[in-house]
Motif scaffolding. Structure first.
Motif, PDB file in Angstrom:
ATOM      1  N   LYS A 142     134.172 136.608   9.521  1.00 32.66           N
ATOM      2  CA  LYS A 142     133.743 137.608  10.496  1.00 32.66           C
ATOM      3  C   LYS A 142     134.583 137.424  11.742  1.00 32.66           C
ATOM      4  O   LYS A 142     134.889 136.298  12.129  1.00 32.66           O
ATOM      5  N   LEU A 143     134.917 138.549  12.364  1.00 36.24           N
ATOM      6  CA  LEU A 143     135.757 138.480  13.561  1.00 36.24           C
ATOM      7  C   LEU A 143     135.110 137.657  14.664  1.00 36.24           C
ATOM      8  O   LEU A 143     135.774 136.948  15.404  1.00 36.24           O
ATOM      9  N   GLU A 144     133.757 137.712  14.725  1.00 28.98           N
ATOM     10  CA  GLU A 144     133.093 136.996  15.814  1.00 28.98           C
ATOM     11  C   GLU A 144     132.880 135.507  15.504  1.00 28.98           C
ATOM     12  O   GLU A 144     132.299 134.788  16.294  1.00 28.98           O
ATOM     13  N   ASP A 145     133.354 135.044  14.350  1.00 30.70           N
ATOM     14  CA  ASP A 145     133.246 133.613  14.048  1.00 30.70           C
ATOM     15  C   ASP A 145     133.934 132.795  15.136  1.00 30.70           C
ATOM     16  O   ASP A 145     135.006 133.176  15.613  1.00 30.70           O
ATOM     17  N   ALA A 146     133.315 131.694  15.486  1.00 27.51           N
ATOM     18  CA  ALA A 146     133.926 130.810  16.486  1.00 27.51           C
ATOM     19  C   ALA A 146     135.270 130.312  15.957  1.00 27.51           C
ATOM     20  O   ALA A 146     135.381 129.958  14.787  1.00 27.51           O
ATOM     21  N   GLN A 147     136.279 130.355  16.791  1.00 27.51           N
ATOM     22  CA  GLN A 147     137.625 129.985  16.321  1.00 27.51           C
ATOM     23  C   GLN A 147     138.304 129.013  17.260  1.00 27.51           C
ATOM     24  O   GLN A 147     139.527 128.971  17.343  1.00 27.51           O
ATOM     25  N   PHE A 172     138.901 126.136  17.057  1.00 28.93           N
ATOM     26  CA  PHE A 172     139.760 125.133  16.420  1.00 28.93           C
ATOM     27  C   PHE A 172     141.200 125.626  16.254  1.00 28.93           C
ATOM     28  O   PHE A 172     142.100 124.870  15.934  1.00 28.93           O
ATOM     29  N   VAL A 173     141.404 126.928  16.463  1.00 31.51           N
ATOM     30  CA  VAL A 173     142.769 127.449  16.360  1.00 31.51           C
ATOM     31  C   VAL A 173     143.534 127.029  17.614  1.00 31.51           C
ATOM     32  O   VAL A 173     143.144 127.345  18.736  1.00 31.51           O
ATOM     33  N   ILE A 174     144.564 126.245  17.414  1.00 31.52           N
ATOM     34  CA  ILE A 174     145.305 125.725  18.560  1.00 31.52           C
ATOM     35  C   ILE A 174     146.563 126.569  18.766  1.00 31.52           C
ATOM     36  O   ILE A 174     147.335 126.766  17.826  1.00 31.52           O
ATOM     37  N   GLU A 175     146.717 127.070  19.978  1.00 33.64           N
ATOM     38  CA  GLU A 175     147.894 127.914  20.247  1.00 33.64           C
ATOM     39  C   GLU A 175     149.127 127.071  20.531  1.00 33.64           C
ATOM     40  O   GLU A 175     149.019 125.988  21.047  1.00 33.64           O
TER      41      GLU A 175
END
Lengths: 320, 340
Positions: free
Chosen positions: A310-315, A317-320
């Motif tokens: 889902k788009l609203e899933d917490a993310q 952990f994605v490191i830019e």
């Protein structure tokens, strides 16, 4: 108080009826075991054999494993946790809803024979009887009556779905759900430790693993046709019982059942080396509950969080 | 018959003496179970067990054993053997059923054209001290299979608990040599032997279960395609508990682990209960389901091995009975087959 014999009689009646009316070809339940405090899975395809079916506080196996990959109409005895694992398997299309008749049994908890053995100092239990809230155990040099509530399996102590969430036939009256229990007390205990202490804990526990795969084979959610540890070409993971290999096996298994595990406790119960396997699965259950507010095996409509996006899933952990 | 005697409170001193000259393996309580581990002091040994969770095979035939390592570069390949242990060892406090199982393992690892050096070296360097069973469990059926709670096969010394003392029966030259090291042991007297005999008879009489195995091997000859197997295997979940805890299961696999430049060859336990055990390179599996695998386990113990070596290869220790996740009881299988 619920009468165990009545439930046993009712199970037999239900099984007889289902078989006689050809609604199912097979009933999977429990029969008396060959040792005290044990039962064994039992497969009945003839209505004349239904009296073999038993029900007692040692009916601890999760029988839903036997539904996977069998193309038959099957009636199955299911406690709360068992029914939940059937539901997970249905949502994952491993069990055909149309082919399974869930005979649900409200469950007041199953007894943990290892706890009872520890209570009698490892002496052999030669006779045992569970009546109401009491467990009577007898050995060569002892006879004891124990309160059942102190000897239930750990998974039963934190269970919040003792009544099967979904079933086709309910046998016995509903039992009150435990709402007060701290569901993740065991996890909090480990979380409070330092990373080094936790590492030491898991090293000690998993260091005893003999790679017998009883935990995997008994788990209804471990249904991969080919398990990653069974591959040799390519060899994904080492097959020895060196700590690094056993650790990886357990970590990957736990990640595979994250968000799907219903904490039936089967893996822990069957481990011949008595390893604390629930510590890891319970932690993933907690994460899924906190992040997705999801509990596995409650609804046939909800998609498991790790099976969707889902788009609203917490993310974060994605490191830019 | 030669024997020594010691007071029970001298047991720790006895084991302490052994640790001076030998590497000693003894039952130790780890987490919640008893396992055989190397100990450095007598007080670490724990004899308050019914039996160890795992049989002693792991001492001679470890679950993971590196056979050699390799390195490869432009110059060529370099192999390095793993040195075999050269110290004298003592395996202390194993039960008669397990000692008897080692006799079967010895035959397997030393028969035919190939001698398994790794196993045999460790075995030859080890003196075995058994501990007789005064209180056999309800799952014990050693007497049906040629053993007994005070059995002496496969041991160098046998400790017999005769109330406040241990009688130490000397069963081999190796055993005699070991007790020579301990000058304070006294010679046993007639009364000690008599008491031991009485206790041994009592212990034997507590094993009520007698499985008639007479003719079992022959019975199996015609049972390869029997419908019985369809029922027997139904509840089996195909794990390795029964075989990995079995004192007489010795199957293994050999793997090469590493990269083209370095790595190792490892021997690991394997079990006929796993699908991979017989999976062929072509993709064919001659034992495609649990039915064939279960049949293999039972037939190996009660038909194939007896054909080659003349004895049933089960010692009745009861581990598989106790630990099977689904209570699939080998005693019931034997009975069912005898009754067909």
């Amino acid at each position: 108080m619920r009468n165990i014999e009545n439930i046993e009689d009712s199970i037999r009646e239900v099984a007889r009826k289902l078989l006689n009316e050809k609604k199912v070809e097979l009933v999977i339940g429990y029969e008396k075991g060959t040792l005290p405090l044990r039962t064994a899975p039992c497969f009945i395809d003839n209505p004349d054999d239904v009296d073999k079916l038993a029900w007692n506080a040692s009916c601890d196996a999760n029988l839903s494993k036997y539904l996977i990959g069998v193309d038959k109409r099957i009636g199955i005895i299911a406690k709360g946790c068992d029914a939940r694992s059937i539901i997970v398997c249905i949502t994952e299309k491993q069990i055909d809803r149309e082919k399974v008749v869930i005979i649900g049994i409200p469950c007041a908890g199953v007894v943990d024979r290892k706890k009872i053995e520890a209570e009698v100092d490892g002496e052999e239990i030669l006779e045992a009887r569970v009546t109401g809230e009491k467990i009577m155990v007898k050995g060569k040099n002892f006879e004891k009556t124990l309160p059942k509530k102190n000897f239930l399996c750990d998974s039963c102590l934190t269970c919040r779905h003792r009544n099967p969430p979904i079933c086709d036939i309910m046998v016995g009256n509903k039992v009150p759900e435990i709402t007060s229990a701290e569901g993740f007390a065991e996890v909090s205990y480990l979380e409070a430790k330092s990373a080094d202490d936790r590492w030491a804990y898991f090293t000690k526990e998993l260091g005893n693993c003999i790679r017998c795969y009883a935990c995997r084979n008994v788990c209804p959610l471990c249904y991969c046709k080919e398990c990653f540890v069974d591959k040799t070409l390519p060899l994904w993971f080492g097959k020895t019982n060196d700590l690094s290999d056993t650790m990886i096996y357990h970590i990957v298994r736990v990640l595979h059942v994250a968000g799907r595990c219903v904490d039936c406790g089967a893996c822990s119960r069957v481990c011949p080396m008595e390893i604390d396997l629930r510590a890891l699965t319970k932690k993933t259950e907690k994460i899924v509950k906190e992040r997705f507010n999801y509990e596995a095996g409650i609804s046939l409509k909800e998609v498991p969080p790790l099976g969707t996006f889902k788009l609203e899933d917490a993310q974060e952990f994605v490191i830019e | 018959m030669k024997a020594k005697i010691m007071d029970k409170n001298e047991l720790q001193d006895f084991v302490d003496e052994l640790t001076k000259d030998y590497k000693v393996f003894a039952p130790v309580k780890m987490n919640r179970i008893f396992r055989l581990k190397e100990i450095s002091k007598g007080k670490e040994a724990c004899l308050g067990y019914q039996n160890t969770r795992q049989p002693p095979k792991e001492i001679f035939f470890p679950q993971t054993e590196i056979l050699f390592t390799y390195k490869m570069d432009k110059e060529g390949v370099e192999l390095e053997d793993i040195p075999l242990p050269n110290e004298k060892r003592v395996l202390f406090g194993i039960r008669p059923c397990d000692a008897r199982a080692l006799v079967f393992l010895d035959r397997f690892f030393s028969s035919g054209d190939y001698k398994d050096i790794s196993y045999l070296e460790k075995r030859e360097k080890t003196t075995i001290i058994g501990l007789a069973c005064n209180s056999p469990l309800s799952t014990c059926f050693c007497t049906s299979l040629g053993g007994s709670p005070f059995g002496k096969e496969g041991m160098d010394l046998l400790l017999e608990d005769i109330n406040e003392k241990y009688l130490i029966e000397i069963l081999s030259e190796q055993g005699a040599k070991l007790v020579e090291h301990i000058p304070w042991l006294k010679d046993a007297e007639n009364a000690d032997f008599e008491r031991a005999k009485k206790i041994s008879e009592e212990a034997e009489s507590t094993i009520k279960l007698k499985i008639a195995v007479e003719g079992l091997r022959k019975k199996f000859d015609s049972m390869f395609d029997a419908p019985l197997w369809d029922q027997i295997y139904q509840k089996c979940i195909g794990c390795g508990v029964c075989t990995y805890l079995c004192p007489t299961c010795w199957c293994f696999d050999i793997l090469d682990e590493g990269t083209p430049t370095c790595g190792r060859r490892v021997r690991i336990w394997d079990t006929c209960q796993f699908p991979l055990f017989t999976l062929e390179a072509s993709g064919l599996n001659p034992r495609p389901s649990g039915k064939e695998r279960m049949r293999q386990r039972v037939m190996h113990k009660f038909n194939y091995f007896p054909k080659d070596f003349g004895e049933l290869v089960c010692v009745g220790c009861g581990r598989c009975v106790q630990a099977c996740p689904v209570n699939l009881d080998i005693r019931e299988i034997i009975k069912a087959i005898m009754n067909t």
